[in-house]
Design an enzyme around this catalytic site. Structure first.
Site, PDB file in Angstrom:
ATOM      1  N   ASP A   6       0.871  -1.191   0.000  1.00 23.48           N
ATOM      2  CA  ASP A   6       0.000   0.000   0.000  1.00 23.48           C
ATOM      3  C   ASP A   6       0.899   1.230   0.000  1.00 23.48           C
ATOM      4  OD1 ASP A   6      -2.145   2.022   0.784  1.00 23.48           O
ATOM      5  OD2 ASP A   6      -3.313   0.179   0.937  1.00 23.48           O
ATOM      6  N   GLY A  11       4.590   1.526  -1.534  1.00 25.44           N
ATOM      7  CA  GLY A  11       4.878   1.868  -2.927  1.00 25.44           C
ATOM      8  C   GLY A  11       3.647   2.405  -3.612  1.00 25.44           C
ATOM      9  N   ASP A  12       3.749   2.544  -4.935  1.00 30.45           N
ATOM     10  CA  ASP A  12       2.683   3.124  -5.746  1.00 30.45           C
ATOM     11  C   ASP A  12       2.268   2.091  -6.790  1.00 30.45           C
ATOM     12  OD1 ASP A  12       1.108   4.530  -7.501  1.00 30.45           O
ATOM     13  OD2 ASP A  12       2.523   6.176  -7.818  1.00 30.45           O
ATOM     14  N   PHE A  13       0.999   1.641  -6.711  1.00 30.98           N
ATOM     15  CA  PHE A  13       0.602   0.567  -7.639  1.00 30.98           C
ATOM     16  C   PHE A  13       0.463   1.031  -9.086  1.00 30.98           C
ATOM     17  CE2 PHE A  13      -3.752   0.743  -5.232  1.00 30.98           C
ATOM     18  CZ  PHE A  13      -4.193   1.846  -5.937  1.00 30.98           C
ATOM     19  N   HIS A  42     -12.570  -0.235  -7.959  1.00 34.44           N
ATOM     20  CA  HIS A  42     -13.758   0.635  -7.982  1.00 34.44           C
ATOM     21  C   HIS A  42     -13.416   2.078  -7.588  1.00 34.44           C
ATOM     22  CE1 HIS A  42     -15.376   0.302  -3.534  1.00 34.44           C
ATOM     23  NE2 HIS A  42     -14.093   0.554  -3.574  1.00 34.44           N
TER      24      HIS A  42
HETATM   25  C1  LIG Z   1     -10.814   1.467  -0.553  1.00 36.49           C
HETATM   26  S1  LIG Z   1      -9.253   1.174   0.225  1.00 36.49           S
HETATM   27  C2  LIG Z   1      -9.256  -0.613   0.257  1.00 36.49           C
HETATM   28  C3  LIG Z   1      -8.313  -1.156   1.278  1.00 36.49           C
HETATM   29  C4  LIG Z   1      -8.319  -2.671   1.455  1.00 36.49           C
HETATM   30  N1  LIG Z   1      -7.950  -3.368   0.229  1.00 36.49           N
HETATM   31  C5  LIG Z   1      -9.647  -3.156   1.974  1.00 36.49           C
HETATM   32  O1  LIG Z   1     -10.292  -3.983   1.332  1.00 36.49           O
HETATM   33  O2  LIG Z   1     -10.048  -2.685   3.054  1.00 36.49           O
HETATM   34  C6  LIG Z   1      -8.100   1.561  -1.087  1.00 36.49           C
HETATM   35  C7  LIG Z   1      -6.645   1.407  -0.725  1.00 36.49           C
HETATM   36  O3  LIG Z   1      -5.840   1.751  -1.865  1.00 36.49           O
HETATM   37  C8  LIG Z   1      -4.671   2.383  -1.387  1.00 36.49           C
HETATM   38  N2  LIG Z   1      -4.034   3.168  -2.461  1.00 36.49           N
HETATM   39  C9  LIG Z   1      -4.533   4.288  -3.051  1.00 36.49           C
HETATM   40  N3  LIG Z   1      -3.671   4.736  -3.985  1.00 36.49           N
HETATM   41  C10 LIG Z   1      -2.603   3.883  -3.982  1.00 36.49           C
HETATM   42  C11 LIG Z   1      -1.400   3.818  -4.745  1.00 36.49           C
HETATM   43  N4  LIG Z   1      -1.145   4.719  -5.695  1.00 36.49           N
HETATM   44  N5  LIG Z   1      -0.540   2.796  -4.506  1.00 36.49           N
HETATM   45  C12 LIG Z   1      -0.812   1.866  -3.536  1.00 36.49           C
HETATM   46  N6  LIG Z   1      -1.956   1.874  -2.782  1.00 36.49           N
HETATM   47  C13 LIG Z   1      -2.839   2.870  -3.012  1.00 36.49           C
HETATM   48  C14 LIG Z   1      -5.196   3.241  -0.247  1.00 36.49           C
HETATM   49  O4  LIG Z   1      -4.168   3.663   0.621  1.00 36.49           O
HETATM   50  C15 LIG Z   1      -6.204   2.304   0.406  1.00 36.49           C
HETATM   51  O5  LIG Z   1      -5.630   1.542   1.437  1.00 36.49           O
END
Ligand SMILES: C[S@@+](CC[C@H](N)C(=O)[O-])C[C@H]1O[C@@H](n2cnc3c(N)ncnc32)[C@H](O)[C@@H]1O
Length: 331
Positions: free
Chosen positions: A202, A221-223, A241
Site C-alpha cells: 500500500d 509503494g505506488d501501484f 472501484h
Molecule cells: C478502498 S481502500 C481498500 C483497502 C483494502 N484493500 C480493503 O479492502 O479494506 C483503497 C486502498 O488503496 C490504497 N491506495 C490508493 N492509492 C494507492 C497507490 N497509488 N498505490 C498503492 N496503494 C494505493 C489506499 O491507501 C487504500 O488503502
C-alpha cells in the site's frame, strides 16, 4: 396532475426519499455519540442514556423517535428505549457490524456529496472540488483522517473477505494484497492458512517502512508504478472501484507484470446487476463517482476491463454484497 396532487402515497414516498439524508445523519450522530454502546442490551430511560452518552436529553428523544420509526430502536413504556437487532449492527462487536460503514459514509465522504451536482455535470469526483485535491492525496497529508479511513476499511474486511474463505488455497505459497491497507485481510488469510506467506502492499504512509515479520511482509509503494513480483495469488480488494477505467487498467497492467504464468488474480468488489432492482452496488457506484471519480461495474463491464488489460475471467462467485472475480493473464 390533480391525480398526483391527491396521491398521498406518492407524496409520502418522494418526501421520504428527499429527506433520506436526515436518517443517515441521525445514524451518524448516534454512532459518533456511541448511543448503542451506552444503551447495552436492556431498555434504559432516555435521561440515563443521555447522561452516559453526554448528549442533550430532549434532542436524543427526538433523534431516537426518528430511529424508532426506522426500526433501529424500540420505545418502551415510560420514556425508555432499547436497541433492536437492526440497531445492534451499529455495535462494533456484533457479527456483520456496519458501524465502520457508517464512519466511511460520514465525515469527509458526506461533505464530498455537497458537490454531487458537479459530479453529475462533469463525471468527476465531487471530493476534489470540495477539498481541492483527490481523496488519497488529501489523506496523505492528514494522518488522523487517513488512520480513521484505514481503520474503518479494516473493520469491513471480515465481511468483505468471506468469499476468499470459499476459495481453494491448497498449493498456494504466497499472496500479495495490492492496496491492502493496514493488512487485516492478509492477517486473516495467514491465520487460516499456516503455510501461506503474505505481502501487504500500500502507500508508504499507510504501511510504514518495509518490514518482514514471520510470514508477513509490508511494502510501501505506488501501484501505478510497480507491484511486488512473484506472488502465487494477487488480491485487489475494493481497489479498482476507486478508479476510472483508464487508471484501473494501469493498475491491472502493473499487477500482470508482477505475476508469474501460474499466478491468479482475485478481485473482491460488488458486481452491479443488469436489472432495474434496487441494489447496494448501484448506490456505491455513485459514491465512488462522488468520492474518487471511480465506479462499480457490471459483469460485462468487468470482462471488458480485464480483457483490455490482458486478463481473462475464470469465474465470478460470492454474494451480492461481496463478489469474487478470479482471473488470470490471458494466454
Ligand atoms: C478502498 S481502500 C481498500 C483497502 C483494502 N484493500 C480493503 O479492502 O479494506 C483503497 C486502498 O488503496 C490504497 N491506495 C490508493 N492509492 C494507492 C497507490 N497509488 N498505490 C498503492 N496503494 C494505493 C489506499 O491507501 C487504500 O488503502
Amino acid at each position: 396532475m390533480s391525480a398526483l396532487l391527491d396521491n398521498d402515497e406518492a407524496n409520502s414516498l418522494l418526501r421520504r426519499k428527499i429527506m433520506g439524508y436526515i436518517v443517515s445523519q441521525a445514524i451518524f450522530a448516534v454512532t459518533r455519540a456511541d448511543v448503542v454502546e451506552h444503551l447495552g442490551d436492556d431498555a434504559l430511560p432516555v435521561e440515563v442514556i443521555a447522561a452516559k452518552a453526554g448528549v442533550d436529553r430532549d434532542a436524543l428523544t427526538r433523534f431516537l423517535r426518528v430511529l424508532v420509526a426506522e426500526g433501529l430502536f424500540t420505545e418502551e413504556p415510560r420514556g425508555s428505549f432499547a436497541v433492536t437487532g437492526l440497531g445492534s449492527l451499529l455495535r462494533e462487536e456484533t457479527p456483520g457490524s456496519l458501524r465502520h460503514l457508517a464512519t466511511l459514509m460520514d465525515n469527509e465522504a458526506y461533505q464530498a456529496w455537497s458537490a454531487a451536482e458537479h459530479s453529475l455535470r462533469t463525471g468527476e469526483a465531487g471530493f476534489d472540488k470540495v477539498f481541492g485535491k483527490p481523496m488519497f492525496d488529501w489523506h496523505g497529508e492528514r494522518p488522523a483522517e487517513a488512520a480513521a479511513f484505514d481503520r474503518a476499511q479494516a473493520g469491513l474486511v471480515t465481511l468483505r473477505m468471506l468469499p476468499l474463505h470459499e476459495w481453494d488455497w491448497s498449493g498456494v505459497g504466497s499472496v500479495v494484497d495490492v492496496g491492502g491497507g493496514n493488512g487485516t485481510l492478509v492477517d486473516g488469510l495467514l491465520a487460516r492458512h499456516p503455510r501461506l506467506r503474505g505481502t501487504v502492499f500500500d502507500q508508504p504512509h499507510v504501511v510504514g517502512p518495509t518490514t518482514t515479520s514471520g510470514r508477513r511482509e509490508a511494502i510501501g509503494g505506488d501501484f501505478f508504478e510497480r507491484v511486488p513480483p512473484g506472488g502465487d495469488v494477487y488480491v485487489l480488494a475494493q481497489i479498482l472501484h476507486d478508479w476510472d477505467d483508464a487508471d484501473a487498467t494501469r493498475i491491472l497492467r502493473r499487477v500482470a507484470e508482477a505475476m508469474t504464468p501460474g499466478s491468479r488474480l482475485l478481485i473482491l468488489e460488488q458486481v452491479v446487476p443488469d436489472g432495474a432492482e434496487p441494489h447496494p452496488a448501484k448506490l456505491l457506484d455513485l459514491h465512488m463517482l462522488v468520492l474518487l471519480g471511480g465506479r462499480e461495474r457490471t459483469e460485462t463491464h468487468w470482462r471488458e476491463l480485464l480483457g483490455g488489460a490482458g486478463f481473462e475471467i475464470c469465474r465470478v462467485t460470492g454474494s451480492s454484497r461481496s463478489s469474487l472475480i478470479e482471473a488470470r493473464v490471458a494466454r
